[in-house]
Design a protein around this motif. Sequence first.
Motif, PDB file in Angstrom:
ATOM      1  N   LEU A  57      17.213   3.445  -4.985  1.00 47.91           N
ATOM      2  CA  LEU A  57      16.186   3.578  -3.952  1.00 47.91           C
ATOM      3  C   LEU A  57      16.403   2.518  -2.884  1.00 47.91           C
ATOM      4  N   TYR A  58      16.482   2.943  -1.639  1.00 52.35           N
ATOM      5  CA  TYR A  58      16.448   2.027  -0.501  1.00 52.35           C
ATOM      6  C   TYR A  58      15.050   2.089   0.098  1.00 52.35           C
ATOM      7  N   ILE A  59      14.427   0.926   0.300  1.00 54.24           N
ATOM      8  CA  ILE A  59      13.080   0.868   0.868  1.00 54.24           C
ATOM      9  C   ILE A  59      13.078  -0.190   1.964  1.00 54.24           C
ATOM     10  N   LYS A  60      12.538   0.159   3.127  1.00 56.64           N
ATOM     11  CA  LYS A  60      12.513  -0.793   4.235  1.00 56.64           C
ATOM     12  C   LYS A  60      11.832  -2.097   3.826  1.00 56.64           C
ATOM     13  N   LYS A  61      12.358  -3.194   4.327  1.00 57.15           N
ATOM     14  CA  LYS A  61      11.918  -4.509   3.867  1.00 57.15           C
ATOM     15  C   LYS A  61      10.461  -4.805   4.189  1.00 57.15           C
ATOM     16  N   TRP A  62       9.900  -4.168   5.230  1.00 58.29           N
ATOM     17  CA  TRP A  62       8.511  -4.476   5.585  1.00 58.29           C
ATOM     18  C   TRP A  62       7.513  -3.815   4.639  1.00 58.29           C
ATOM     19  N   ILE A  63       7.972  -2.891   3.802  1.00 62.83           N
ATOM     20  CA  ILE A  63       7.069  -2.188   2.892  1.00 62.83           C
ATOM     21  C   ILE A  63       6.860  -3.019   1.627  1.00 62.83           C
ATOM     22  N   GLU A  64       5.617  -3.198   1.262  1.00 58.60           N
ATOM     23  CA  GLU A  64       5.289  -3.944   0.048  1.00 58.60           C
ATOM     24  C   GLU A  64       5.647  -3.086  -1.174  1.00 58.60           C
TER      25      GLU A  64
END
Length: 277
Positions: A57-64
């Motif tokens: 899973l890649y998740i944008k860094k700004w997402i908690e």
Amino acid sequence: MGNKQEELEATVLLESYDLVAITETWWAESHDWSAAINGYKLFRRDRQGRRGGGVALYIKKWIECEELSLKNSHESVESLWVRIGDQGNKGNLVVYYRPPDQGEPIDEAFSLQLQDALCSQALVLLGDFNHPNICWKTRTVSCRQSRRLLECIEDNFLSQVIDSPTRGDAILDLLVTNELIDDVKIGGSLGCSDHTLVEFTVLRDMGQAKSKIRTLNFRKANFQLFKELVHREITLRDKGAEQSWQIFKDAFHRVQELLIPRCKKSGNKGKRQAWMS
């Protein structure tokens, strides 16, 4: 993913996806240096002991977000569970790969994991389930293992929203959720993969990670006492300009730490516009 990594990175950055789920990564420790994508956190579970499989899973860094450790974890279940935070609510995002020859005991272990995850109100479960004998239009099945998955989805009031083939004439890649999903697109592929890409939008606001920065809260300051203490600590008689400034600055900072409380720094969202005459 070895021969598709550059195309994956280019696609992710071009489309600016918030979340990207991948099955059958075929990654190992040797891929640690090449798997990262700028601006994204990477969660991954590699298959152990033999080639193939793996999920990421890649998740944008700004997402908690944080990876979950489930009490019913099973080393043979190729699943990755990540909790997403938004506006005070929590939801679980799951990517899952089920090999075609997976046995009933491992299927059952995954069902137990799913029961754990359903303690959270929101769930988005996606991946390659390899259940070609489920007809999702009529909700009928022709084997016991597939029937168990269908019953689990229906018993927990979940919806499977993919209605077009994702590999050949079969619907193998599923999107199972109790969230509101919109703008589902099925088509195209990464490299020479025989699975199609699935794009969708989750209709909820993703929350940014909470700031750990603390700033001075001047709204709660006692400025009368502040002024008195600064005046009491400063003696500038017979001092030069440079020395006087240093004495004043040191006294000001000491009193500031003593009298002005700190609070968490807030973002720009909800901030009132500056007043202008």
